[in-house]
Write an enzyme that holds these catalytic residues in place. Sequence first.
Site, PDB file in Angstrom:
ATOM      1  N   ASN A   1     -25.771  -7.683  22.700  1.00  9.55           N
ATOM      2  CA  ASN A   1     -25.140  -8.929  22.283  1.00  9.55           C
ATOM      3  C   ASN A   1     -25.981 -10.151  22.623  1.00  9.55           C
ATOM      4  O   ASN A   1     -25.874 -11.186  21.965  1.00  9.55           O
ATOM      5  CB  ASN A   1     -23.759  -9.051  22.943  1.00  9.55           C
ATOM      6  CG  ASN A   1     -23.135 -10.410  22.729  1.00  9.55           C
ATOM      7  OD1 ASN A   1     -22.831 -10.794  21.606  1.00  9.55           O
ATOM      8  ND2 ASN A   1     -22.957 -11.158  23.807  1.00  9.55           N
TER       9      ASN A   1
ATOM     10  N   LYS B   1     -32.661 -12.192  13.122  1.00 10.33           N
ATOM     11  CA  LYS B   1     -31.461 -11.402  12.847  1.00 10.33           C
ATOM     12  C   LYS B   1     -31.682 -10.438  11.685  1.00 10.33           C
ATOM     13  O   LYS B   1     -31.109  -9.345  11.667  1.00 10.33           O
ATOM     14  CB  LYS B   1     -30.263 -12.315  12.597  1.00 10.33           C
ATOM     15  CG  LYS B   1     -29.801 -13.058  13.844  1.00 10.33           C
ATOM     16  CD  LYS B   1     -29.506 -12.120  15.016  1.00 10.33           C
ATOM     17  CE  LYS B   1     -28.895 -12.841  16.197  1.00 10.33           C
ATOM     18  NZ  LYS B   1     -28.677 -11.937  17.367  1.00 10.33           N
TER      19      LYS B   1
ATOM     20  N   ILE C   1     -19.210 -18.931  14.390  1.00 12.06           N
ATOM     21  CA  ILE C   1     -18.479 -19.141  15.641  1.00 12.06           C
ATOM     22  C   ILE C   1     -18.937 -20.478  16.206  1.00 12.06           C
ATOM     23  O   ILE C   1     -20.099 -20.615  16.609  1.00 12.06           O
ATOM     24  CB  ILE C   1     -18.754 -18.039  16.680  1.00 12.06           C
ATOM     25  CG1 ILE C   1     -18.585 -16.654  16.084  1.00 12.06           C
ATOM     26  CG2 ILE C   1     -17.849 -18.215  17.901  1.00 12.06           C
ATOM     27  CD1 ILE C   1     -18.967 -15.533  17.038  1.00 12.06           C
TER      28      ILE C   1
ATOM     29  N   TYR D   1     -34.299 -17.902  13.870  1.00 12.43           N
ATOM     30  CA  TYR D   1     -33.085 -17.128  14.128  1.00 12.43           C
ATOM     31  C   TYR D   1     -32.747 -16.228  12.937  1.00 12.43           C
ATOM     32  O   TYR D   1     -32.441 -15.041  13.109  1.00 12.43           O
ATOM     33  CB  TYR D   1     -31.937 -18.090  14.408  1.00 12.43           C
ATOM     34  CG  TYR D   1     -30.587 -17.442  14.598  1.00 12.43           C
ATOM     35  CD1 TYR D   1     -30.233 -16.885  15.824  1.00 12.43           C
ATOM     36  CD2 TYR D   1     -29.650 -17.410  13.571  1.00 12.43           C
ATOM     37  CE1 TYR D   1     -28.984 -16.307  16.013  1.00 12.43           C
ATOM     38  CE2 TYR D   1     -28.406 -16.834  13.744  1.00 12.43           C
ATOM     39  CZ  TYR D   1     -28.078 -16.285  14.965  1.00 12.43           C
ATOM     40  OH  TYR D   1     -26.850 -15.710  15.147  1.00 12.43           O
TER      41      TYR D   1
ATOM     42  N   SER E   1     -25.885 -11.181  12.733  1.00 12.75           N
ATOM     43  CA  SER E   1     -25.237 -12.379  12.212  1.00 12.75           C
ATOM     44  C   SER E   1     -25.128 -12.212  10.704  1.00 12.75           C
ATOM     45  O   SER E   1     -25.859 -11.423  10.097  1.00 12.75           O
ATOM     46  CB  SER E   1     -26.084 -13.619  12.534  1.00 12.75           C
ATOM     47  OG  SER E   1     -25.684 -14.744  11.778  1.00 12.75           O
TER      48      SER E   1
END
Length: 256
Positions: free
Chosen positions: A89, A167, A196, A163, A142
């Site tokens: 995670n 991912k 989120i 990012y 993600s």
Amino acid sequence: MTTTENWFNLTGKTCLITGAGYGLGRALVYGMAAHGARVIGLARSAEALKDTFDVLGDDHRYLVGDLLADSVYEDLEGLGETVDILVNNAGGDPFSRPWPQQTPEEWRLTFDVNVGAAERLCRLFAPSMMRQGWGRIINIASVYGTLGQDSRNTLETTGAGAYVAAKHAMVGLTNYLACQVADRGVTVNTLSPGMIPWWESTPERQRLWDALAEKTPVKRNGTPDDFVTAVVFLASPQSGFVNGSNLVVGGGWSIW
């Protein structure tokens, strides 16, 4: 198998969750523990881990460590117990800025945090899972692990080039490893969460989160609790035929 059997019972399983101090990681710690797993949490913040684990029993414990440091892998190797379920995670977007402003070093570090650490943990724990003939590896990616980022969905001062690429690589890591270990009873899958809210609240950022919620079919952003049951499912004994999958839990973000 009977109709009264709990298909999501993780009793007797040991689960390692990285990034376990707060947010999604904290929710996953509680969810896995609630389904019977013995949880080991790992994060950099001792204070956050203490807050997470203080409400749990003595069966559960945590380690403070930075996944970019070699020493943490030495500590994990000395756990003295088999990790049955690995939830990668830990990650994030530590250098969120427009793509032309992101440096090569920032790209390397973003990949190390999101992908390199996950691969090292898989390398560390997958062999023992294969020896015992059972294991679950769950990589947290993600929705941006399969999509690009529309520039209208971020602030002018931010951006997720590194990012998004990292991912995507996390999904690729899952796909590759799922082909290598499944014949020994170990499954590898990806969970891809949707939006989120995580930035500290400012009026500008709140307007962005509100706009992202409006663009999501369910008309809201996610909360850490929204993703727990999906991870419990991927970790459960009855998910053994689910391998190399990318389970998207995003309120419908990617369907239109």
